[in-house]
Write an enzyme that holds these catalytic residues in place. Structure first.
Site, PDB file in Angstrom:
ATOM      1  N   SER A  63       0.821  -1.207   0.000  1.00  0.00           N
ATOM      2  CA  SER A  63       0.000   0.000   0.000  1.00  0.00           C
ATOM      3  C   SER A  63       0.857   1.260   0.000  1.00  0.00           C
ATOM      4  O   SER A  63       1.990   1.268   0.487  1.00  0.00           O
ATOM      5  CB  SER A  63      -0.919   0.018   1.221  1.00  0.00           C
ATOM      6  OG  SER A  63      -1.706  -1.149   1.273  1.00  0.00           O
TER       7      SER A  63
HETATM    8  N1  SAH Z   1      -1.121  -4.114   3.611  1.00  0.00           N
HETATM    9  C1  SAH Z   1      -0.532  -4.834   2.536  1.00  0.00           C
HETATM   10  C2  SAH Z   1      -1.478  -4.787   1.351  1.00  0.00           C
HETATM   11  C3  SAH Z   1      -1.260  -5.846   0.402  1.00  0.00           C
HETATM   12  S1  SAH Z   1      -2.405  -5.869  -0.941  1.00  0.00           S
HETATM   13  C4  SAH Z   1       0.805  -4.201   2.166  1.00  0.00           C
HETATM   14  O1  SAH Z   1       0.906  -2.993   2.275  1.00  0.00           O
HETATM   15  O2  SAH Z   1       1.714  -4.909   1.741  1.00  0.00           O
HETATM   16  C5  SAH Z   1      -3.762  -6.753  -0.249  1.00  0.00           C
HETATM   17  C6  SAH Z   1      -3.464  -8.122   0.266  1.00  0.00           C
HETATM   18  O3  SAH Z   1      -4.704  -8.702   0.671  1.00  0.00           O
HETATM   19  C7  SAH Z   1      -2.872  -9.076  -0.768  1.00  0.00           C
HETATM   20  O4  SAH Z   1      -1.704  -9.646  -0.266  1.00  0.00           O
HETATM   21  C8  SAH Z   1      -3.965 -10.106  -0.972  1.00  0.00           C
HETATM   22  O5  SAH Z   1      -3.476 -11.405  -1.255  1.00  0.00           O
HETATM   23  C9  SAH Z   1      -4.675 -10.067   0.364  1.00  0.00           C
HETATM   24  N2  SAH Z   1      -6.034 -10.597   0.350  1.00  0.00           N
HETATM   25  C10 SAH Z   1      -6.993 -10.434  -0.600  1.00  0.00           C
HETATM   26  N3  SAH Z   1      -8.115 -11.079  -0.247  1.00  0.00           N
HETATM   27  C11 SAH Z   1      -7.859 -11.669   0.958  1.00  0.00           C
HETATM   28  C12 SAH Z   1      -8.622 -12.492   1.836  1.00  0.00           C
HETATM   29  N4  SAH Z   1      -9.880 -12.870   1.565  1.00  0.00           N
HETATM   30  N5  SAH Z   1      -8.037 -12.906   2.974  1.00  0.00           N
HETATM   31  C13 SAH Z   1      -6.775 -12.554   3.296  1.00  0.00           C
HETATM   32  N6  SAH Z   1      -6.014 -11.801   2.503  1.00  0.00           N
HETATM   33  C14 SAH Z   1      -6.535 -11.350   1.344  1.00  0.00           C
END
Ligand code: SAH
Length: 222
Positions: free
Chosen positions: A70
């Site tokens: 993010s």
């Molecule tokens: N806060 C993280 C954001 C990553 S993007 C960062 O800054 O690195 C969002 C993440 O949510 C991804 O890794 C994706 O795989 C995860 N995600 C999407 N749907 C999900 C679900 N149902 N349960 C758990 N994780 C999920």
């Protein structure tokens, strides 16, 4: 010297990090605790070495598997919103991703419970956070739509991928007086950043600014 520097994580990025933090401040992040934590957290260790020179730009970056780390402003903004949760003992994070937001949370809360659906991302994040000696984080490879029932209720919940509607299980797992921040809206579009508070058993919901997150997807990938 902060604990990351003591653990051997270089000083070289400190200046670029300070520059990012002053920019966040200019853009309206006002809670000093969040700014301090972000000025000490080595974001360059949460992305691939090939793009680590861009780690202190205020932008989302790819982390593989079609996902992104993010944007720092959003991490700061969501963290700031959670700081006003009544208690700061436990937080549930859905979407560990790179683990950067997790690292920030682990310096705000006593315990962080973080759920990620994609196995390789989950394992890489866990390894990074252990190397940074952040030991108050509990990890689950699973579907965040379900939350983490066994550990509920949570003082705060943060969701970093966007569902079309707020998952009912997550609402149930929020403690009385607790706060949830979550992007809500049609997939692959812009979403509303929603702040939800549970006050005297009632839900209070506030739509804040527009944001753009990857979709919250059901099921897991090994
Ligand atoms: N806060 C993280 C954001 C990553 S993007 C960062 O800054 O690195 C969002 C993440 O949510 C991804 O890794 C994706 O795989 C995860 N995600 C999407 N749907 C999900 C679900 N149902 N349960 C758990 N994780 C999920």
């Amino acid at each position: 010297m902060n604990s990351f520097q003591r653990s051997g994580i270089g000083m070289t990025s400190q200046r670029t990090r300070e520059r990012l933090v002053s920019r966040l401040k200019q853009e309206g992040i006002s809670k000093q605790a969040v700014l301090d934590i972000m000025s000490q957290t080595p974001r360059h260790l949460f992305v691939d070495e090939a793009i680590s020179h861009r780690a202190y730009e205020d932008t989302a970056l790819p982390i593989g598997m079609g996902q992104t780390i993010s944007q720092p402003f959003i991490v700061a903004r969501m963290s700031e919103l959670l700081l006003d949760s009544g208690k700061l003992d436990t937080v549930l994070e859905i979407g560990t991703g790179s683990g950067y937001q997790t690292a920030v949370l682990s310096q705000m809360f006593k315990e962080v419970y973080s759920v990620e659906r994609i196995g390789p991302l989950q394992r890489a994040a866990q390894k990074r956070l252990r190397n940074l000696r952040l030991f108050n984080i509990f990890y689950r490879h699973g579907d965040g739509y379900l939350g983490w029932q066994e550990k509920a209720p949570f003082d705060a919940i943060i969701v970093t991928a966007a569902p079309e509607n707020i998952p009912e299980q997550l609402i149930e797992q929020l403690a009385e007086g607790g706060r949830m921040v979550i992007p809500v809206g049609a997939q692959n579009d812009v979403q509303d950043l929603v702040l939800l508070q549970k006050i005297d058993g009632e839900l209070e919901q506030l739509s804040l600014e527009k944001v753009k997150f990857v979709p919250l997807v059901t099921g897991t990938i090994d």
